[in-house]
Design an enzyme around this catalytic site. Structure first.
Site, PDB file in Angstrom:
ATOM      1  N   TYR A 230       0.856  -1.191   0.000  1.00  0.00           N
ATOM      2  CA  TYR A 230       0.000   0.000   0.000  1.00  0.00           C
ATOM      3  C   TYR A 230       0.883   1.228   0.000  1.00  0.00           C
ATOM      4  CZ  TYR A 230      -4.968  -0.752   0.069  1.00  0.00           C
ATOM      5  OH  TYR A 230      -6.249  -1.007  -0.314  1.00  0.00           O
TER       6      TYR A 230
ATOM      7  N   GLU B  58      -0.383   4.767  -0.700  1.00  0.00           N
ATOM      8  CA  GLU B  58      -1.177   5.962  -1.019  1.00  0.00           C
ATOM      9  C   GLU B  58      -0.322   7.207  -0.856  1.00  0.00           C
ATOM     10  OE1 GLU B  58      -4.320   4.990   1.631  1.00  0.00           O
ATOM     11  OE2 GLU B  58      -5.692   4.479   0.016  1.00  0.00           O
TER      12      GLU B  58
ATOM     13  N   ASP C 237      -6.111  12.820 -25.513  1.00  0.00           N
ATOM     14  CA  ASP C 237      -6.186  11.415 -25.123  1.00  0.00           C
ATOM     15  C   ASP C 237      -5.369  10.648 -26.151  1.00  0.00           C
ATOM     16  OD1 ASP C 237      -6.772   8.753 -24.769  1.00  0.00           O
ATOM     17  OD2 ASP C 237      -8.852   9.119 -24.179  1.00  0.00           O
TER      18      ASP C 237
ATOM     19  N   THR D 171      -3.133   5.130 -22.167  1.00  0.00           N
ATOM     20  CA  THR D 171      -2.945   3.791 -21.610  1.00  0.00           C
ATOM     21  C   THR D 171      -1.512   3.363 -21.913  1.00  0.00           C
ATOM     22  OG1 THR D 171      -3.862   2.942 -23.656  1.00  0.00           O
ATOM     23  CG2 THR D 171      -5.316   2.957 -21.750  1.00  0.00           C
TER      24      THR D 171
ATOM     25  N   LYS E  84      -0.940  -0.335 -25.204  1.00  0.00           N
ATOM     26  CA  LYS E  84      -1.238  -0.452 -26.639  1.00  0.00           C
ATOM     27  C   LYS E  84       0.095  -0.497 -27.409  1.00  0.00           C
ATOM     28  CE  LYS E  84      -5.922   1.366 -26.353  1.00  0.00           C
ATOM     29  NZ  LYS E  84      -6.183   2.040 -25.065  1.00  0.00           N
TER      30      LYS E  84
ATOM     31  N   ARG F   8      -1.086  -3.346 -18.655  1.00  0.00           N
ATOM     32  CA  ARG F   8      -2.373  -2.637 -18.675  1.00  0.00           C
ATOM     33  C   ARG F   8      -2.316  -1.533 -17.639  1.00  0.00           C
ATOM     34  NH1 ARG F   8      -5.726  -5.062 -21.897  1.00  0.00           N
ATOM     35  NH2 ARG F   8      -7.180  -3.382 -21.634  1.00  0.00           N
TER      36      ARG F   8
HETATM   37  N1  DSN Z   1     -11.023  -0.248 -25.698  1.00  0.00           N
HETATM   38  C1  DSN Z   1      -9.967   0.536 -26.291  1.00  0.00           C
HETATM   39  C2  DSN Z   1      -9.820   0.260 -27.744  1.00  0.00           C
HETATM   40  O1  DSN Z   1      -9.927  -0.890 -28.137  1.00  0.00           O
HETATM   41  O2  DSN Z   1      -9.573   1.169 -28.511  1.00  0.00           O
HETATM   42  C3  DSN Z   1     -10.147   1.978 -26.037  1.00  0.00           C
HETATM   43  O3  DSN Z   1     -10.371   2.176 -24.693  1.00  0.00           O
END
Ligand code: DSN
Length: 423
Positions: free
Chosen positions: A62, A64, A208, A234, A237, A243
């Site tokens: 933990y 925080e 984003d 994120t 990708k 993740r």
């Molecule tokens: N779910 C993601 C995508 O496949 O583009 C976006 O959040």
């Protein structure tokens, strides 16, 4: 060095002995990844080093707060992990400030709203059916329920972002925040134009960058960082990390962003994920990754051309990034049918609405394909041409007769270019 085994890193034998049921699921998923073509534009294969950090005892802690400012004792070690990650993110992206704690892209976006907006204020963002994202003001998301969302879309002729419409809507609605970015945008975004519009109406500019930040990290496309107040993304990708989510921002917004992540929106950070993000950021700084980012785009272009040759229509005519959106109306096939037929042949992609789609999103007239994972496997232009032919055959395969032949060709490809090679 103390002996780390068996407490550090994924210890599969220990898991298999204690919980064979879940061990079987994990092996099943590994087999699925290895045996098919993964063309979901938002997925990739993380490195063993990232997986090892994710499977570490940092999961227990933990923490925080932030490095040097925690609400728990015993945080000195995890402080190092987070500080190393923050420094790597700032250096890689040339950012004033980085926050590695968001649990996901949606969490990062919630924090950005929390930092800059009050409930009821106006946000201007791209509409979901034109390529935006759920968290950009759709009615079913917190963003559409708690904020007044106004949406821009794409130009009917070019199918690229309609910057005139963005400016007109910004002047009319005076949004507190303007968002650009989304999940089905094949073209580069003009961040200079968005900055000028935001400045004209006194809005915060949020980018984003979830889909394309890995291409930015690899120096393959222009960066939003110099233009945006805040960049959310994120880490799993093209970036090829665990993740999770991350936020970069200008120094003047650092305190607001940190407070919005914790304590406003989240509690304890996932320190194993933070460490894994740090590992991925280090990998992204390597020359190999820079080369990878360029190959992802070259492969996406080759795959798109191959799919055009198969009778599909590329939305916007092509791609500048890792993904393409294909309109299947000319083939008389729905997105749902295409997804299912490809899946049956071992090709994993997703149905996707195209701009002004006559069908509901649950059926859709298009598919979205991306090249992050197949490029990680080492596939190149020649393989993209083969994959396009296989997709074309599978999509037209109404009665499933071509399935076994396509499946055999997929097996040949993934045998030559394995994901997670067998030991
Ligand atoms: N779910 C993601 C995508 O496949 O583009 C976006 O959040």
């Amino acid at each position: 060095m103390p002996d780390a085994t068996p407490f550090w890193g994924p210890d599969f034998d220990a898991l298999a002995a204690e919980d064979p049921e879940i061990a079987e699921v994990i092996l099943g998923e590994l087999e699925r990844l290895r045996s098919g073509l993964q063309l979901i534009a938002s997925e990739n294969f993380t490195s063993p080093a990232v997986l090892a950090a994710l499977g570490s005892t940092l999961s227990n802690k933990y923490a925080e707060g932030y490095p040097g400012r925690r609400y728990y004792g015993g945080c000195a070690v995890v402080d190092d992990a987070e500080q190393i990650g923050i420094e790597r993110a700032k250096a890689l992206f040339g950012a004033d400030h980085a926050n590695l704690q968001p649990h996901s892209g949606a969490s990062a976006n919630i924090a950005a709203y929390g930092a800059f907006m009050k409930p009821g204020e106006t946000v201007l963002a791209m509409s979901l059916p034109h390529g935006g994202h759920l968290t950009h003001g759709t009615k079913v998301s917190f963003s559409g329920k708690w904020f007044n969302a106004v949406h821009y879309g794409v130009d009917a002729r070019t199918e690229d972002i309609d910057y005139d419409q963005v400016r007109d809507l910004a002047r009319e609605h005076r949004p507190r925040m303007i968002i650009c970015g989304g999940s089905a945008i094949p073209r580069l975004i003009d961040f200079t134009a968005f900055r000028a519009i935001a400045d004209e109406v006194g809005a915060i500019l949020m980018v984003d960058a979830a889909h394309f930040i890995g291409l930015v990290a690899g120096g393959a496309i222009p960066s939003p960082v110099p233009h945006a107040d805040v960049v959310t993304f994120t880490t799993h990708k093209v970036l090829r990390g665990p993740r999770g989510g991350m936020i970069l921002c200008k120094g003047e917004h650092a305190a607001a962003i940190d407070k919005a992540v914790f304590p406003m929106m989240q509690g304890g950070p996932l320190m194993h994920a933070v460490a894994a993000k740090a590992v991925a950021l280090r990998e992204c700084a390597s020359p190999e990754y820079q080369q990878y980012a360029r190959e992802v785009i070259a492969n996406a272009r080759a795959l798109t051309q191959g799919l055009i040759d198969q009778g599909m229509r590329a939305v916007t005519g092509g791609t500048d990034t890792h993904l393409a959106l294909l309109d299947l109306q000319g083939l008389g096939v729905t997105g749902t049918d295409a997804e299912a037929r490809c899946d049956a042949a071992g090709i994993v992609l997703n149905k996707n609405a195209i701009p002004n789609d006559p069908r509901p999103a649950s059926v859709a007239s298009g598919i979205r394909v991306g090249t992050p994972a197949v490029t990680t496997q080492g596939m190149g232009i020649a393989q993209m041409a083969t994959i396009a032919e296989l997709i074309g055959t599978a999509v037209r395969d109404e009665d499933g007769t071509a399935g076994p032949e396509v499946r055999a060709a997929v097996t040949a490809l993934v045998t030559e270019f394995p994901a997670y090679p067998r030991g």
